[in-house]
Design a protein around this motif. Structure first.
Motif, PDB file in Angstrom:
ATOM      1  N   GLN A   1     -15.967  20.299 -63.990  1.00 15.20           N
ATOM      2  CA  GLN A   1     -14.706  20.580 -63.619  1.00 15.20           C
ATOM      3  C   GLN A   1     -14.409  19.845 -62.288  1.00 15.20           C
ATOM      4  OE1 GLN A   1     -13.617  24.782 -65.420  1.00 15.20           O
ATOM      5  NE2 GLN A   1     -15.358  25.010 -63.889  1.00 15.20           N
ATOM      6  N   ALA A   2     -15.335  19.722 -61.419  1.00  9.23           N
ATOM      7  CA  ALA A   2     -15.184  19.223 -60.243  1.00  9.23           C
ATOM      8  C   ALA A   2     -14.994  17.708 -60.340  1.00  9.23           C
ATOM      9  CB  ALA A   2     -16.363  19.549 -59.062  1.00  9.23           C
ATOM     10  N   ASP A   3     -15.779  16.946 -61.314  1.00  8.92           N
ATOM     11  CA  ASP A   3     -15.668  15.447 -61.536  1.00  8.92           C
ATOM     12  C   ASP A   3     -14.277  15.237 -62.175  1.00  8.92           C
ATOM     13  OD1 ASP A   3     -18.006  15.286 -60.178  1.00  8.92           O
ATOM     14  OD2 ASP A   3     -19.285  15.042 -61.922  1.00  8.92           O
ATOM     15  N   ASN A   4     -13.847  16.249 -62.652  1.00 12.17           N
ATOM     16  CA  ASN A   4     -12.473  15.710 -63.557  1.00 12.17           C
ATOM     17  C   ASN A   4     -11.504  16.763 -63.185  1.00 12.17           C
ATOM     18  OD1 ASN A   4     -13.288  14.225 -66.142  1.00 12.17           O
ATOM     19  ND2 ASN A   4     -15.053  15.460 -65.615  1.00 12.17           N
ATOM     20  N   PRO A   5     -10.774  16.437 -62.051  1.00 15.00           N
ATOM     21  CA  PRO A   5      -9.575  17.225 -61.600  1.00 15.00           C
ATOM     22  C   PRO A   5      -8.479  17.641 -62.472  1.00 15.00           C
ATOM     23  CG  PRO A   5     -10.403  15.558 -60.165  1.00 15.00           C
ATOM     24  CD  PRO A   5     -10.973  15.162 -61.492  1.00 15.00           C
ATOM     25  N   GLY A   6      -8.175  18.777 -62.427  1.00 10.62           N
ATOM     26  CA  GLY A   6      -7.240  19.048 -63.557  1.00 10.62           C
ATOM     27  C   GLY A   6      -7.747  19.764 -64.788  1.00 10.62           C
ATOM     28  N   VAL A   7      -8.926  19.384 -65.044  1.00  8.83           N
ATOM     29  CA  VAL A   7      -9.708  20.135 -65.938  1.00  8.83           C
ATOM     30  C   VAL A   7     -10.203  21.421 -65.834  1.00  8.83           C
ATOM     31  CG1 VAL A   7     -11.402  19.546 -67.851  1.00  8.83           C
ATOM     32  CG2 VAL A   7     -10.215  17.802 -67.085  1.00  8.83           C
ATOM     33  N   THR A   8     -10.029  22.289 -66.670  1.00  9.00           N
ATOM     34  CA  THR A   8     -10.785  23.908 -66.639  1.00  9.00           C
ATOM     35  C   THR A   8     -11.496  24.153 -68.279  1.00  9.00           C
ATOM     36  OG1 THR A   8      -8.871  24.592 -65.147  1.00  9.00           O
ATOM     37  CG2 THR A   8     -10.194  26.268 -66.131  1.00  9.00           C
ATOM     38  N   VAL A   9     -12.440  24.502 -67.919  1.00 10.50           N
ATOM     39  CA  VAL A   9     -13.333  25.000 -69.036  1.00 10.50           C
ATOM     40  C   VAL A   9     -13.385  26.380 -69.087  1.00 10.50           C
ATOM     41  CG1 VAL A   9     -15.401  24.814 -70.393  1.00 10.50           C
ATOM     42  CG2 VAL A   9     -14.903  22.698 -68.972  1.00 10.50           C
ATOM     43  N   LYS A  10     -12.527  26.992 -70.238  1.00 13.59           N
ATOM     44  CA  LYS A  10     -12.434  28.378 -70.495  1.00 13.59           C
ATOM     45  C   LYS A  10     -13.601  28.757 -71.446  1.00 13.59           C
ATOM     46  CE  LYS A  10      -9.641  31.616 -72.744  1.00 13.59           C
ATOM     47  NZ  LYS A  10      -8.469  32.106 -73.611  1.00 13.59           N
ATOM     48  N   MET A  11     -14.658  29.519 -70.736  1.00 14.40           N
ATOM     49  CA  MET A  11     -16.042  29.969 -71.556  1.00 14.40           C
ATOM     50  C   MET A  11     -15.533  31.264 -72.303  1.00 14.40           C
ATOM     51  SD  MET A  11     -17.789  27.277 -71.132  1.00 14.40           S
ATOM     52  CE  MET A  11     -19.332  28.012 -71.906  1.00 14.40           C
ATOM     53  N   GLU A  12     -16.004  31.222 -73.464  1.00 12.75           N
ATOM     54  CA  GLU A  12     -16.011  32.851 -74.195  1.00 12.75           C
ATOM     55  C   GLU A  12     -17.365  32.771 -74.751  1.00 12.75           C
ATOM     56  OE1 GLU A  12     -13.478  34.941 -77.721  1.00 12.75           O
ATOM     57  OE2 GLU A  12     -13.199  32.854 -77.221  1.00 12.75           O
ATOM     58  N   ALA A  13     -18.041  33.897 -74.271  1.00 16.02           N
ATOM     59  CA  ALA A  13     -19.710  33.918 -74.629  1.00 16.02           C
ATOM     60  C   ALA A  13     -19.320  35.037 -75.668  1.00 16.02           C
ATOM     61  CB  ALA A  13     -20.445  34.388 -73.608  1.00 16.02           C
ATOM     62  N   VAL A  14     -19.891  34.816 -77.022  1.00 13.83           N
ATOM     63  CA  VAL A  14     -19.644  35.809 -78.103  1.00 13.83           C
ATOM     64  C   VAL A  14     -21.086  36.053 -78.652  1.00 13.83           C
ATOM     65  CG1 VAL A  14     -18.569  36.215 -80.417  1.00 13.83           C
ATOM     66  CG2 VAL A  14     -17.339  34.958 -78.545  1.00 13.83           C
ATOM     67  N   GLU A  15     -21.339  37.230 -79.042  1.00 12.51           N
ATOM     68  CA  GLU A  15     -22.705  37.631 -79.675  1.00 12.51           C
ATOM     69  C   GLU A  15     -22.694  36.887 -81.121  1.00 12.51           C
ATOM     70  OE1 GLU A  15     -25.029  39.204 -78.311  1.00 12.51           O
ATOM     71  OE2 GLU A  15     -24.104  40.021 -76.506  1.00 12.51           O
ATOM     72  N   TRP A  16     -24.111  36.585 -81.309  1.00 13.45           N
ATOM     73  CA  TRP A  16     -24.633  35.739 -82.518  1.00 13.45           C
ATOM     74  C   TRP A  16     -24.002  36.475 -83.777  1.00 13.45           C
ATOM     75  CZ3 TRP A  16     -25.449  30.934 -82.978  1.00 13.45           C
ATOM     76  CH2 TRP A  16     -26.423  30.125 -82.031  1.00 13.45           C
ATOM     77  N   GLY A  17     -23.903  37.725 -83.793  1.00 12.74           N
ATOM     78  CA  GLY A  17     -23.316  38.393 -85.332  1.00 12.74           C
ATOM     79  C   GLY A  17     -22.119  38.085 -85.800  1.00 12.74           C
ATOM     80  N   THR A  18     -21.249  37.679 -84.604  1.00 17.27           N
ATOM     81  CA  THR A  18     -19.676  37.376 -84.804  1.00 17.27           C
ATOM     82  C   THR A  18     -19.410  36.159 -84.557  1.00 17.27           C
ATOM     83  OG1 THR A  18     -18.942  38.533 -82.972  1.00 17.27           O
ATOM     84  CG2 THR A  18     -19.136  39.914 -84.989  1.00 17.27           C
ATOM     85  N   CYS A  19     -20.187  35.234 -83.579  1.00 12.03           N
ATOM     86  CA  CYS A  19     -19.811  34.333 -83.061  1.00 12.03           C
ATOM     87  C   CYS A  19     -19.448  32.840 -83.981  1.00 12.03           C
ATOM     88  CB  CYS A  19     -20.807  33.895 -82.049  1.00 12.03           C
ATOM     89  SG  CYS A  19     -20.213  32.282 -81.137  1.00 12.03           S
ATOM     90  N   GLN A  20     -20.497  32.603 -84.710  1.00 12.13           N
ATOM     91  CA  GLN A  20     -20.198  31.366 -85.752  1.00 12.13           C
ATOM     92  C   GLN A  20     -18.789  31.800 -86.737  1.00 12.13           C
ATOM     93  OE1 GLN A  20     -24.593  29.366 -85.852  1.00 12.13           O
ATOM     94  NE2 GLN A  20     -24.299  31.098 -87.267  1.00 12.13           N
ATOM     95  N   ASP A  21     -18.899  33.082 -87.078  1.00 11.76           N
ATOM     96  CA  ASP A  21     -17.629  33.203 -88.081  1.00 11.76           C
ATOM     97  C   ASP A  21     -16.518  32.907 -87.403  1.00 11.76           C
ATOM     98  OD1 ASP A  21     -19.150  33.699 -90.219  1.00 11.76           O
ATOM     99  OD2 ASP A  21     -19.278  35.749 -90.126  1.00 11.76           O
ATOM    100  N   LYS A  22     -16.464  33.484 -86.074  1.00 11.78           N
ATOM    101  CA  LYS A  22     -15.236  33.413 -85.144  1.00 11.78           C
ATOM    102  C   LYS A  22     -14.514  31.973 -85.034  1.00 11.78           C
ATOM    103  CE  LYS A  22     -13.027  34.701 -80.906  1.00 11.78           C
ATOM    104  NZ  LYS A  22     -13.005  35.515 -79.833  1.00 11.78           N
ATOM    105  N   SER A  23     -15.662  31.156 -84.530  1.00  3.63           N
ATOM    106  CA  SER A  23     -15.383  29.815 -84.474  1.00  3.63           C
ATOM    107  C   SER A  23     -14.774  29.084 -85.754  1.00  3.63           C
ATOM    108  CB  SER A  23     -16.619  28.850 -84.107  1.00  3.63           C
ATOM    109  OG  SER A  23     -17.065  29.417 -82.825  1.00  3.63           O
ATOM    110  N   MET A  24     -15.435  29.617 -86.792  1.00  8.05           N
ATOM    111  CA  MET A  24     -14.909  28.959 -88.024  1.00  8.05           C
ATOM    112  C   MET A  24     -13.556  29.445 -88.718  1.00  8.05           C
ATOM    113  SD  MET A  24     -18.489  28.950 -90.655  1.00  8.05           S
ATOM    114  CE  MET A  24     -19.846  28.085 -90.039  1.00  8.05           C
TER     115      MET A  24
END
Length: 402
Positions: free
Chosen positions: A47-70
């Motif tokens: 983010q510091a090296d790419n001004p204007g870029v924000t990385v929005k992190m969403e941490a999700v438990e394994w039990g539901t994470c992969q299905d959510k992405s799909m």
């Protein structure tokens, strides 16, 4: 949802960057429920090296994470990048939800042998490996010595059966713990032994190859070990066995490098050795990776790939591997590092099997694949067929797995 957001800002605030007048937000889904410090460090720098870029992190438990992405991707609202099991990549690729990955020859050359096979489908790479595990045999020396045996590595399957029998015959413990529950690591444990016998699930052309002499020999090993396993093996999955091992109720079982820490307090005298080899091949292990997948249709594919490559670069990846306690995903000495952590005990055991190991099979329907192995393993444990009958049936079932 359009992941490319345009905001009016003063160009001076962006220091004349090519992103002047624009701000980009990357939606990053991290399976596992947390963002590890090694990854967060890279994200902050990105983010510091790419001004204007924000990385929005969403941490999700394994039990539901992969299905959510799909599900998000299928609904037309994909994340920009997701950290997920490599076994999902084929389904994502076949449904045109992710973009292929290109590695330079120099990038390919520094991966440990076989790692890139875990992300390959149809002659293309579909993810960037970011976490890697191999397996080894753990031995509780106190239990083995109580049985009157020397605590040393069994080199062959015959040695493993003999040691398991001696423990069972001479102590109150079972000789070995074997997973048999309807769970993914029942398949994984079987593959640890199959890959230690020269076997494969799919051949080099991607055709089913489970119906083989090597598979029959592996299932026969399970039949030979059955009298010396923990009670009711079909009720147990691998991760539950750490308590049996810690309590001295089993003398041996196969697990990953995390096992050393899980056992250290209650089993100070533990021996970690390669998985014994069968009659048809050298000692090996299953190669399992989790990967960063870049999703299609966000408008941010190039930037998301840049972030994924930054997270998996030499120093960044080394920090994750060493701090998390993972099998090294790269050969870090090839990128100029010295005094690498995996030269210390017990890491050489987990590294040694990489070159002869095999990948977690990549299919669209993982549950169907898991059932092929569960049916075969439980069949021999419950006496529901002969070795030949069960392997033949598994071969038929694998032909129907997509």
């Amino acid at each position: 949802m359009n992941h490319f957001k345009t905001l009016t800002v003063a160009a001076a605030l962006l220091g004349g960057s090519a992103l002047a007048g624009q701000a980009q937000e990357l939606h990053f889904i991290m399976c596992g429920g947390e963002v590890r410090p090694a990854d967060q460090k890279v994200i902050d720098k990105f983010q510091a090296d790419n001004p204007g870029v924000t990385v929005k992190m969403e941490a999700v438990e394994w039990g539901t994470c992969q299905d959510k992405s799909m599900q998000l991707a299928s609904a037309g609202d994909p994340p920009d990048v997701a950290y997920m099991g490599s076994r999902t990549l084929r389904q994502l690729a076949n449904n045109d939800l992710i973009v292929p990955v290109t590695f330079t020859p120099e990038e390919e050359a520094v991966f440990q042998p076989g790692v890139l096979k875990t992300v390959t489908n149809g002659g293309q790479y579909w993810g960037i490996p970011h976490a890697f595990s191999t397996k080894a045999l753990y031995i509780n020396c106190a239990v083995v010595e109580a049985a009157g045996a020397e605590c040393k590595a069994p080199e062959t399957w015959a040695d493993l059966v003999a040691l398991s029998k001696q423990v069972t015959d001479n102590t109150d413990a079972a000789g070995i713990g074997i997973a048999g529950k309807d769970f993914d690591n029942t398949m994984h444990m079987f593959l640890d032994f199959l890959y230690s016998n020269g076997g494969v699930v799919f051949d080099a052309d991607g055709k089913p190859a489970l119906d083989s002499q090597q598979t029959r020999e592996t299932l026969q090993l399970y039949a030979d070990l059955l009298p010396y396993m923990q009670s009711g093996p079909t009720e147990w999955e691998r991760d539950q066995m750490k308590d049996l091992f810690n309590d001295g109720q089993i003398a041996m079982y196969v697990t990953g490098p995390w096992g050393k820490g899980q056992h250290a307090e209650k089993v100070p005298n533990q021996l970690i050795v390669p998985i014994p080899h069968g009659p048809s091949g050298p000692s090996g292990t299953i190669l399992i990776t989790d990967s960063l997948a870049v999703f299609k249709g966000t408008g941010n594919e190039e930037l998301a790939t840049k972030l994924a490559k930054a997270l998996t670069s030499g120093e960044a990846q080394y920090d994750l591997d060493s701090s998390w306690g993972l099998t090294p995903i790269l050969d870090y000495e090839k990128v100029g590092m010295t005094d690498v952590y995996y030269k210390q005990d017990p890491w050489p055991v987990f590294v040694a099997g990489i070159s002869t190991g095999g990948p977690e099979p990549m299919v669209e329907n993982f549950k169907e694949l898991q059932s092929v192995f569960t049916n075969m393993v439980q069949g021999i444990m419950l006496g529901e067929g002969s070795v030949d009958e069960l392997v033949t049936q598994a071969g038929v079932e694998l032909n129907d797995v997509k």
